[in-house]
Scaffold this active site. Structure first.
Site, PDB file in Angstrom:
ATOM      1  N   SER A  60       0.826  -1.212   0.000  1.00  0.00           N
ATOM      2  CA  SER A  60       0.000   0.000   0.000  1.00  0.00           C
ATOM      3  C   SER A  60       0.862   1.265   0.000  1.00  0.00           C
ATOM      4  CB  SER A  60      -0.924   0.008   1.208  1.00  0.00           C
ATOM      5  OG  SER A  60      -1.726  -1.140   1.214  1.00  0.00           O
TER       6      SER A  60
HETATM    7  C1  LIG Z   1      -3.310  -4.152  -0.507  1.00  0.00           C
HETATM    8  S1  LIG Z   1      -2.783  -5.787  -0.183  1.00  0.00           S
HETATM    9  C2  LIG Z   1      -2.187  -5.706   1.474  1.00  0.00           C
HETATM   10  C3  LIG Z   1      -1.155  -4.644   1.725  1.00  0.00           C
HETATM   11  C4  LIG Z   1      -0.257  -4.949   2.854  1.00  0.00           C
HETATM   12  N1  LIG Z   1      -0.919  -5.054   4.153  1.00  0.00           N
HETATM   13  C5  LIG Z   1       0.944  -4.009   2.981  1.00  0.00           C
HETATM   14  O1  LIG Z   1       1.840  -4.410   3.736  1.00  0.00           O
HETATM   15  O2  LIG Z   1       1.012  -2.946   2.350  1.00  0.00           O
HETATM   16  C6  LIG Z   1      -4.310  -6.651   0.024  1.00  0.00           C
HETATM   17  C7  LIG Z   1      -4.134  -8.118   0.320  1.00  0.00           C
HETATM   18  O3  LIG Z   1      -5.381  -8.638   0.756  1.00  0.00           O
HETATM   19  C8  LIG Z   1      -5.396 -10.008   0.431  1.00  0.00           C
HETATM   20  N2  LIG Z   1      -6.768 -10.535   0.515  1.00  0.00           N
HETATM   21  C9  LIG Z   1      -7.775 -10.414  -0.387  1.00  0.00           C
HETATM   22  N3  LIG Z   1      -8.868 -11.051   0.064  1.00  0.00           N
HETATM   23  C10 LIG Z   1      -8.555 -11.587   1.257  1.00  0.00           C
HETATM   24  C11 LIG Z   1      -9.261 -12.372   2.211  1.00  0.00           C
HETATM   25  N4  LIG Z   1     -10.526 -12.735   2.003  1.00  0.00           N
HETATM   26  N5  LIG Z   1      -8.604 -12.761   3.332  1.00  0.00           N
HETATM   27  C12 LIG Z   1      -7.321 -12.398   3.559  1.00  0.00           C
HETATM   28  N6  LIG Z   1      -6.594 -11.667   2.682  1.00  0.00           N
HETATM   29  C13 LIG Z   1      -7.203 -11.254   1.569  1.00  0.00           C
HETATM   30  C14 LIG Z   1      -4.793 -10.050  -0.965  1.00  0.00           C
HETATM   31  O4  LIG Z   1      -4.273 -11.331  -1.267  1.00  0.00           O
HETATM   32  C15 LIG Z   1      -3.714  -8.963  -0.856  1.00  0.00           C
HETATM   33  O5  LIG Z   1      -2.454  -9.515  -0.630  1.00  0.00           O
END
Ligand SMILES: C[S@@+](CC[C@H](N)C(=O)[O-])C[C@H]1O[C@@H](n2cnc3c(N)ncnc32)[C@H](O)[C@@H]1O
Length: 408
Positions: A79
């Protein structure tokens, strides 16, 4: 690479890191000393996909893509620093706290670990095994391996064996708030979640009030959407452009009959002035949420390649359709006096869409260009003494209400 090279690299990274934090502090995106220290400490470059340059890793405003799906759409990213900082501050973390992060990447979890310190606890959950593997390896490499637990799971469902946490920080775009996120939250804890409300997303910090959640702050943001059992698809309707390509309209609240829109892009163009000016440098993001609250037929607009709209400048991806088959979208242009800009409703097809858009621009301006007083979430099964006059959005796990200081 020689030792001298790696020292030079780390000096460069350290300089980029301090410059980024200076900008975030100057712009008011970081206000807390603990968050500033965390951002000055965590080496972002260690968490980046291979080949990411330092300028991208330390750009305060942009995310870095970590994974794409088979259509090339980003499904995971690191992010943008500004929103990581805002969300950690929204969560009101303090040393010793325990935090559940939904959506991993390692980077944000390391920042959280810095803020809660060695006496705190961070659990980070992601649905994608590639992401949990990479996040775990990067956390180890950066020295946070022992302070963050990374789990592979669909966070729509409760995380097994999780004790009460002081904060839940959701870093994936959510349409709803499942019990799995509120269940482990301490009575005075904070849930921070990028919540999609009729196609408009805000990172909302919620605290518990009785059996519902009340917002304590809202931030403008954008996130990749949730996958798995909590995935939600808004309905997309395509308007073919006679020149080629199509304009896509995305609805959360879909009008009963969209067939009157057939052929609308072949109809005459329309433009209505609102008489509402746009002060330079002042955000009008609250207008988008106002539209999502009050504008019937509200939709998000995307212009496909080759369409007339794709070539146009100075418009925003928010529009409306009317039962008479007209379509209008938010645009800006010079005022009649030629001083500054005003909001316009541009579109196709004479009808009610343009006037409806202009009426809501004017209503928002007449109300003093407000932001919502509060957003609340009312889980299924609880008492629901909903606030009077609030906009109500139906979700699967409950209701969202948006309260404005002055409703039209
Ligand atoms: C924007 S990224 C996370 C950014 C991260 N926290 C950082 O360090 O910047 C969003 C993440 O959410 C995960 N995601 C999507 N749906 C999800 C779910 N139902 N449960 C857990 N993770 C999920 C995706 O695989 C993705 O890696």
């Amino acid at each position: 690479m020689t030792t001298a090279d790696s020292i030079a690299d780390s000096d460069e990274a350290s300089r980029a890191r301090q410059e980024m934090v200076d900008k975030l502090v100057a712009s008011g995106m970081i206000t807390s000393g603990d968050v500033e220290r965390a951002f000055r400490t965590v080496p972002r470059e260690v968490f980046m996909p291979e080949g990411t340059d330092l300028a991208a890793a330390y750009n305060p405003d942009d995310a870095v893509a970590a994974k794409r799906d088979e259509h090339g759409r980003i499904i995971s990213s690191l992010s943008a620093p500004f929103i990581q900082a805002r969300m950690i501050e929204q969560a009101e973390l303090a040393p010793g706290m325990s935090v559940l992060e939904i959506g991993s990447g390692g980077l944000n979890a390391a920042l959280i670990a810095e803020v809660v310190g060695p006496g705190g606890r961070v659990v980070s959950v992601d649905i994608d095994p590639d992401i949990t593997t990479n996040a775990g390896a990067a956390l180890d490499a950066a020295g946070y391996g022992g302070r963050v637990e990374v789990l592979l799971a669909d966070a729509e469902h409760p995380v097994p064996d999780l004790d009460e946490v002081d904060a839940v920080i959701v870093t994936v775009g959510a349409w709803d708030i499942p019990p799995a996120w509120t269940g482990p939250l301490a009575p005075d804890g904070r849930l921070v979640v990028p919540l999609r409300m009729n196609n408009v997303t805000r990172s909302i910090a919620f605290g518990r009030v009785g059996d519902h959640l009340e917002s304590t702050s809202l931030e403008v943001c954008g996130f990749v959407p949730m996958q798995g059992d909590g995935e939600h698809h808004e309905r997309v309707f395509e308007l073919p452009d006679p020149r080629g390509g199509a304009v896509k309209l995305q609805f959360d609240v879909t009008p009963k009959d969209l067939s009157p829109l057939d052929g609308v892009l072949a109809k005459p163009r329309t433009e209505l002035r609102s008489g509402v000016d746009i002060p330079r440098g002042v955000s009008f993001a609250d207008l988008h949420l106002w539209f999502a609250s009050f504008l019937p037929g509200f939709c998000r607009v995307a212009a496909g390649e080759g369409t007339e709209l794709a070539e146009e400048r100075r418009w925003f991806p928010f529009g409306t359709v009317a039962d008479d088959g007209s379509f209008a979208y938010l645009a800006i242009g010079p005022t009649l006096e030629g001083i500054g800009d005003e909001f316009l409703a541009r579109g196709w097809g004479e009808g009610d869409a343009g006037p409806a858009l202009v009426a809501q621009i004017q209503a928002w301006a007449d109300a003093g260009r407000p932001q919502p007083d509060s957003v609340a979430f009312w889980p299924n099964g609880g008492d629901r003494d909903l606030p009077k006059g609030a906009v109500v959005l139906e979700k699967r796990h409950g209701l969202v209400t948006i309260s404005w200081p002055a409703a039209p």
